[in-house]
Design a protein around this motif. Structure first.
Motif, PDB file in Angstrom:
ATOM      1  N   ARG A 144       0.857  -1.187   0.000  1.00  0.00           N
ATOM      2  CA  ARG A 144       0.000   0.000   0.000  1.00  0.00           C
ATOM      3  C   ARG A 144       0.894   1.238   0.000  1.00  0.00           C
ATOM      4  NH1 ARG A 144      -4.439   1.503   4.598  1.00  0.00           N
ATOM      5  NH2 ARG A 144      -2.640   1.045   5.921  1.00  0.00           N
ATOM      6  N   TRP A 145       0.838   2.028  -1.072  1.00  0.00           N
ATOM      7  CA  TRP A 145       1.754   3.160  -1.220  1.00  0.00           C
ATOM      8  C   TRP A 145       1.100   4.490  -0.864  1.00  0.00           C
ATOM      9  CZ3 TRP A 145       0.529   7.152  -4.466  1.00  0.00           C
ATOM     10  CH2 TRP A 145      -0.424   6.919  -5.455  1.00  0.00           C
ATOM     11  N   GLY A 146      -0.226   4.548  -0.762  1.00  0.00           N
ATOM     12  CA  GLY A 146      -0.896   5.807  -0.449  1.00  0.00           C
ATOM     13  C   GLY A 146      -2.221   5.561   0.243  1.00  0.00           C
ATOM     14  N   SER A 147      -2.615   6.487   1.123  1.00  0.00           N
ATOM     15  CA  SER A 147      -3.877   6.346   1.852  1.00  0.00           C
ATOM     16  C   SER A 147      -4.476   7.728   2.081  1.00  0.00           C
ATOM     17  CB  SER A 147      -3.642   5.636   3.192  1.00  0.00           C
ATOM     18  OG  SER A 147      -4.846   5.547   3.926  1.00  0.00           O
ATOM     19  N   TRP A 148      -5.774   7.869   1.731  1.00  0.00           N
ATOM     20  CA  TRP A 148      -6.471   9.140   1.905  1.00  0.00           C
ATOM     21  C   TRP A 148      -7.810   8.864   2.593  1.00  0.00           C
ATOM     22  CZ3 TRP A 148      -4.368   7.243  -2.544  1.00  0.00           C
ATOM     23  CH2 TRP A 148      -3.177   7.864  -2.975  1.00  0.00           C
ATOM     24  N   GLN A 149      -8.115   9.636   3.638  1.00  0.00           N
ATOM     25  CA  GLN A 149      -9.296   9.379   4.452  1.00  0.00           C
ATOM     26  C   GLN A 149     -10.137  10.644   4.595  1.00  0.00           C
ATOM     27  OE1 GLN A 149      -8.389   7.337   8.127  1.00  0.00           O
ATOM     28  NE2 GLN A 149      -6.539   6.428   7.260  1.00  0.00           N
ATOM     29  N   LEU A 150     -11.438  10.461   4.463  1.00  0.00           N
ATOM     30  CA  LEU A 150     -12.414  11.536   4.669  1.00  0.00           C
ATOM     31  C   LEU A 150     -13.364  11.084   5.761  1.00  0.00           C
ATOM     32  CD1 LEU A 150     -14.014  14.115   3.898  1.00  0.00           C
ATOM     33  CD2 LEU A 150     -15.169  12.752   2.158  1.00  0.00           C
ATOM     34  N   ALA A 151     -13.387  11.783   6.882  1.00  0.00           N
ATOM     35  CA  ALA A 151     -14.241  11.397   8.015  1.00  0.00           C
ATOM     36  C   ALA A 151     -14.910  12.642   8.577  1.00  0.00           C
ATOM     37  CB  ALA A 151     -13.412  10.704   9.099  1.00  0.00           C
ATOM     38  N   GLU A 152     -16.234  12.576   8.720  1.00  0.00           N
ATOM     39  CA  GLU A 152     -17.004  13.687   9.291  1.00  0.00           C
ATOM     40  C   GLU A 152     -18.243  13.147   9.991  1.00  0.00           C
ATOM     41  OE1 GLU A 152     -17.272  16.596  10.201  1.00  0.00           O
ATOM     42  OE2 GLU A 152     -15.381  17.427   9.492  1.00  0.00           O
ATOM     43  N   ALA A 153     -18.833  14.023  10.823  1.00  0.00           N
ATOM     44  CA  ALA A 153     -20.020  13.638  11.586  1.00  0.00           C
ATOM     45  C   ALA A 153     -21.259  13.654  10.695  1.00  0.00           C
ATOM     46  CB  ALA A 153     -20.207  14.575  12.772  1.00  0.00           C
ATOM     47  N   LEU A 154     -22.186  12.736  10.959  1.00  0.00           N
ATOM     48  CA  LEU A 154     -23.455  12.672  10.240  1.00  0.00           C
ATOM     49  C   LEU A 154     -24.456  13.583  10.964  1.00  0.00           C
ATOM     50  CD1 LEU A 154     -23.592   8.817   9.592  1.00  0.00           C
ATOM     51  CD2 LEU A 154     -23.160  10.604   7.900  1.00  0.00           C
ATOM     52  N   VAL A 155     -24.697  14.756  10.379  1.00  0.00           N
ATOM     53  CA  VAL A 155     -25.590  15.755  10.975  1.00  0.00           C
ATOM     54  C   VAL A 155     -26.771  15.970  10.041  1.00  0.00           C
ATOM     55  CG1 VAL A 155     -25.779  18.140  11.788  1.00  0.00           C
ATOM     56  CG2 VAL A 155     -23.637  16.873  12.102  1.00  0.00           C
ATOM     57  N   PRO A 156     -28.023  15.993  10.562  1.00  0.00           N
ATOM     58  CA  PRO A 156     -29.188  16.224   9.690  1.00  0.00           C
ATOM     59  C   PRO A 156     -29.106  17.579   8.994  1.00  0.00           C
ATOM     60  CG  PRO A 156     -29.871  15.419  11.841  1.00  0.00           C
ATOM     61  CD  PRO A 156     -28.421  15.740  11.954  1.00  0.00           C
ATOM     62  N   LYS A 157     -29.577  17.603   7.751  1.00  0.00           N
ATOM     63  CA  LYS A 157     -29.562  18.845   6.988  1.00  0.00           C
ATOM     64  C   LYS A 157     -30.580  19.838   7.535  1.00  0.00           C
ATOM     65  CE  LYS A 157     -31.055  18.488   2.820  1.00  0.00           C
ATOM     66  NZ  LYS A 157     -31.112  18.181   1.366  1.00  0.00           N
ATOM     67  N   ASP A 158     -31.714  19.343   7.942  1.00  0.00           N
ATOM     68  CA  ASP A 158     -32.776  20.193   8.487  1.00  0.00           C
ATOM     69  C   ASP A 158     -32.857  19.983   9.987  1.00  0.00           C
ATOM     70  OD1 ASP A 158     -33.455  21.062   5.896  1.00  0.00           O
ATOM     71  OD2 ASP A 158     -34.715  19.279   5.599  1.00  0.00           O
ATOM     72  N   ALA A 159     -32.788  21.079  10.741  1.00  0.00           N
ATOM     73  CA  ALA A 159     -32.861  20.999  12.197  1.00  0.00           C
ATOM     74  C   ALA A 159     -34.193  20.415  12.629  1.00  0.00           C
ATOM     75  CB  ALA A 159     -32.654  22.384  12.818  1.00  0.00           C
ATOM     76  N   GLY A 160     -34.157  19.550  13.606  1.00  0.00           N
ATOM     77  CA  GLY A 160     -35.381  18.935  14.114  1.00  0.00           C
ATOM     78  C   GLY A 160     -35.797  17.691  13.369  1.00  0.00           C
ATOM     79  N   LYS A 161     -35.140  17.377  12.294  1.00  0.00           N
ATOM     80  CA  LYS A 161     -35.458  16.162  11.528  1.00  0.00           C
ATOM     81  C   LYS A 161     -34.329  15.154  11.670  1.00  0.00           C
ATOM     82  CE  LYS A 161     -38.408  18.306   8.014  1.00  0.00           C
ATOM     83  NZ  LYS A 161     -38.643  18.478   6.543  1.00  0.00           N
ATOM     84  N   GLU A 162     -34.676  13.902  11.450  1.00  0.00           N
ATOM     85  CA  GLU A 162     -33.670  12.848  11.528  1.00  0.00           C
ATOM     86  C   GLU A 162     -33.154  12.481  10.138  1.00  0.00           C
ATOM     87  OE1 GLU A 162     -35.226   9.510  13.571  1.00  0.00           O
ATOM     88  OE2 GLU A 162     -35.251  10.509  15.552  1.00  0.00           O
ATOM     89  N   ILE A 163     -32.007  11.876  10.145  1.00  0.00           N
ATOM     90  CA  ILE A 163     -31.432  11.383   8.889  1.00  0.00           C
ATOM     91  C   ILE A 163     -32.216  10.158   8.424  1.00  0.00           C
ATOM     92  CG2 ILE A 163     -29.364  10.340   7.861  1.00  0.00           C
ATOM     93  CD1 ILE A 163     -27.706  11.941   9.854  1.00  0.00           C
ATOM     94  N   HIS A 164     -32.475  10.083   7.122  1.00  0.00           N
ATOM     95  CA  HIS A 164     -33.106   8.885   6.572  1.00  0.00           C
ATOM     96  C   HIS A 164     -32.105   7.731   6.657  1.00  0.00           C
ATOM     97  CE1 HIS A 164     -36.277  11.471   5.294  1.00  0.00           C
ATOM     98  NE2 HIS A 164     -35.541  12.085   4.373  1.00  0.00           N
ATOM     99  N   GLN A 165     -32.591   6.627   7.150  1.00  0.00           N
ATOM    100  CA  GLN A 165     -31.682   5.492   7.387  1.00  0.00           C
ATOM    101  C   GLN A 165     -31.036   4.991   6.087  1.00  0.00           C
ATOM    102  OE1 GLN A 165     -30.702   3.901  10.296  1.00  0.00           O
ATOM    103  NE2 GLN A 165     -31.631   5.715  11.246  1.00  0.00           N
ATOM    104  N   PHE A 166     -29.741   4.713   6.173  1.00  0.00           N
ATOM    105  CA  PHE A 166     -29.001   4.095   5.072  1.00  0.00           C
ATOM    106  C   PHE A 166     -27.863   3.283   5.672  1.00  0.00           C
ATOM    107  CE2 PHE A 166     -26.715   7.981   5.904  1.00  0.00           C
ATOM    108  CZ  PHE A 166     -25.384   7.657   5.727  1.00  0.00           C
TER     109      PHE A 166
END
Length: 551
Positions: free
Chosen positions: A271-293
């Protein structure tokens, strides 16, 4: 499963390849079966991770050459009963290499049958003389292999002295009658047999070298292996060989690979290279939940987009059509001597079934067990360079992580891409002695004729030859390609190709993931900002030893 790979009709020629564009690496390794170099030459092709071993036998007169040892080792390892699991050989067709090993063995067996008849007529019937000559040749070979140059000269002088003594005995032998003629024949017959054997060996050597050169030139005929075509329902030997070839093809198509620490994924390179993208799952609309996936929903979207990598806004050539495949990566120890493939109702013909792939992708993201990766693989340089980008998606608590890693498998060692060279000697001209000319020598040297002749009667039972002359042991866990692969970083254009693939693959993976997150009500602003920073950092990728953690 492998019935469509080649024609099983009697006498049919096996096609050189099962797919186009992967001939260079395949032909290079297949040519090793026809070579007549010393077996120790293959040790030069070993890389830092995988080492072959050449074990010495009891008598140097019985030692195999490179082609004989390679063909025998490959057949045992890849077709032998009860063999361990094999590592896939990406960028080539291992079945073709095995077929050429079988074809080369068949050619040598035909030669050995003729040599055996010569040995019986000119040797066994005059056994005392044969043993005398063999003893002299063995002693000369032993002395020639000594580090002391004077010992080698002594060996040559010894052979000459025995030849002179033989002439004296023929002329001044005091015996008459049948005994006298037999004693004279005892001296002459092995020499006459040697002359006949030399013609047989020279013809076979020319045939083998022609096939060797034709393979490296990109041509050549397919390997003939009639012994893989059962002649009747009870032909167990040929049926076992046919099934062994089928198993080899099925295992080559397996979707399970093995991660061996600093060695990387076996068969794909480090393995010669590694790139990682990590962020929190936050709902787009306040007061609503994320659609399950699930993680597999993201992977499936990335998979569909990766299939379109060869399409671009400009007609500039660009990417060839990549191989996009779901992989199950199984961890093994860095020094593991063997690997084992998963079995059970979730595996069929070495392939983990689709529902099990989804389960591993969604649930086996932390702790022990196999892991799921989406692989995007490019086979370039006529099979000499294999670039693999591996993508994995994990969801732990409220954090989604997309990781892209790069693997590169370089070309096979230059030993396998070297053509044969004629044996020549430079001598002075008879009249114009100040000028020189080149003279072509026979391919088979006198001592080589003796070696082949004494091995021939034992070729019907190879384990005896292994004991007497030694053998080649292949590096484990064994795969034809990664065992003798060089690093691509020594080749400027190959290194450029490996590093250029990183940015487009990373961009497509991020874009596909963003679309899935947005469709399921996730705020992608932070993801987009993080992705932009990551794509900026990957503009100038450089190969590193990612798996060599400096802890």
């Amino acid at each position: 499963m492998a019935d469509d790979v080649f024609d099983f009709s009697p006498g049919a020629q096996v096609p050189l390849l099962g797919s186009a564009g992967q001939t260079a690496a395949t032909h290079a390794l297949a040519s090793a079966a026809y070579r007549d170099s010393p077996v120790e030459e293959i040790l030069k092709a070993d890389n830092e991770w995988h080492k072959s071993t050449v074990s010495k036998g009891k008598f140097s007169l019985f030692e195999p050459n490179l082609g004989e040892a390679f063909s025998r080792a490959v057949q045992l390892r890849m077709l032998g009963g009860g063999r361990n699991a094999l590592i896939q050989s990406f960028g080539m067709e291992p079945q073709t290499v095995v077929e050429h090993a079988l074809a080369a063995t068949r050619i040598r067996k035909e030669r050995d049958s003729k040599l055996t008849a010569v040995t019986v007529v000119f040797g066994v019937l005059f056994l005392p003389g044969l043993l005398l000559w063999l003893g002299v040749f063995q002693l000369r070979r032993t002395l020639a292999g000594a580090k002391d140059k004077r010992a080698g000269m002594v060996g040559g002088a010894l052979l000459l002295a025995v030849a002179v003594l033989a002439v004296i005995v023929l002329v001044a032998l005091p015996f008459n009658g049948i005994l006298g003629w037999y004693l004279r024949g005892m001296i002459i017959a092995p020499v006459a047999g040697w002359l006949v054997a030399r013609r047989i060996c020279e013809a076979t050597a020319k045939d083998l070298r022609t096939r060797w050169d034709d393979l490296l030139s990109g041509g050549g005929v397919g390997a003939k292996i009639p012994e893989a075509v059962p002649g009747n329902p009870g032909d167990a030997t040929r049926e076992a060989l046919r099934q062994g070839l089928q198993k080899l093809t099925a295992e080559q198509r397996s979707n399970v690979v093995f991660y061996a620490g600093p060695k990387g994924i076996l068969g794909m390179g480090t393995r010669w290279g590694s790139w990682q993208l990590a962020e929190a799952l936050v709902p787009k609309d306040a007061g609503k939940e994320i659609h399950q996936f699930r993680a597999y929903d993201v992977i499936r979207a990335i998979h569909d987009q990766m299939k379109l990598l060869e399409r671009g806004p400009l007609n500039s050539g660009g990417f060839p059509t990549p191989s996009v495949k779901h992989w199950i990566v199984s961890p093994v120890g860095e020094g593991a001597g063997s690997v084992s493939r998963p079995e059970g109702q979730d595996v069929e013909a070495f392939q983990v079934k689709s529902h099990e792939i989804q389960r591993i992708c969604n649930h086996q993201q932390f702790g022990s067990g196999n892991r799921h990766y989406l692989g995007v693989q490019f086979t370039l340089w006529d099979g000499q360079l294999v670039i693999t980008m591996m993508i994995t998606v994990t969801v732990l608590h409220e954090t989604l992580r997309i990781e892209v890693t790069g693997h590169a498998l370089g070309p096979v060692h230059s030993l396998f891409t070297t053509k044969s060279s004629p044996k020549t000697v430079t001598v002075a001209k008879t009249v114009r002695f100040w000028e020189t000319t080149s003279r072509t020598l026979p391919l088979v040297e006198p001592r080589e004729v003796v070696r082949l002749a004494v091995r021939a009667p034992l070729s019907w039972y190879p384990p005896v030859l292994d004991f007497l002359g030694g053998k080649l042991s292949l590096p484990e866990p064994f795969g034809l390609r990664h065992a003798w692969a060089d690093q691509p970083w020594r080749h400027r254009f190959m290194a450029d190709d490996a590093m250029r693939a990183a940015t487009p693959v990373l961009r497509v993976a991020h874009n596909a993931a963003m679309r899935v997150l947005e469709e399921h009500g996730v705020d992608i602003e932070r993801f987009s900002s993080r992705a932009s920073s990551l794509l900026g950092a990957v503009q100038d990728p450089s190969p590193k030893k990612v798996d060599a953690y400096d802890a």
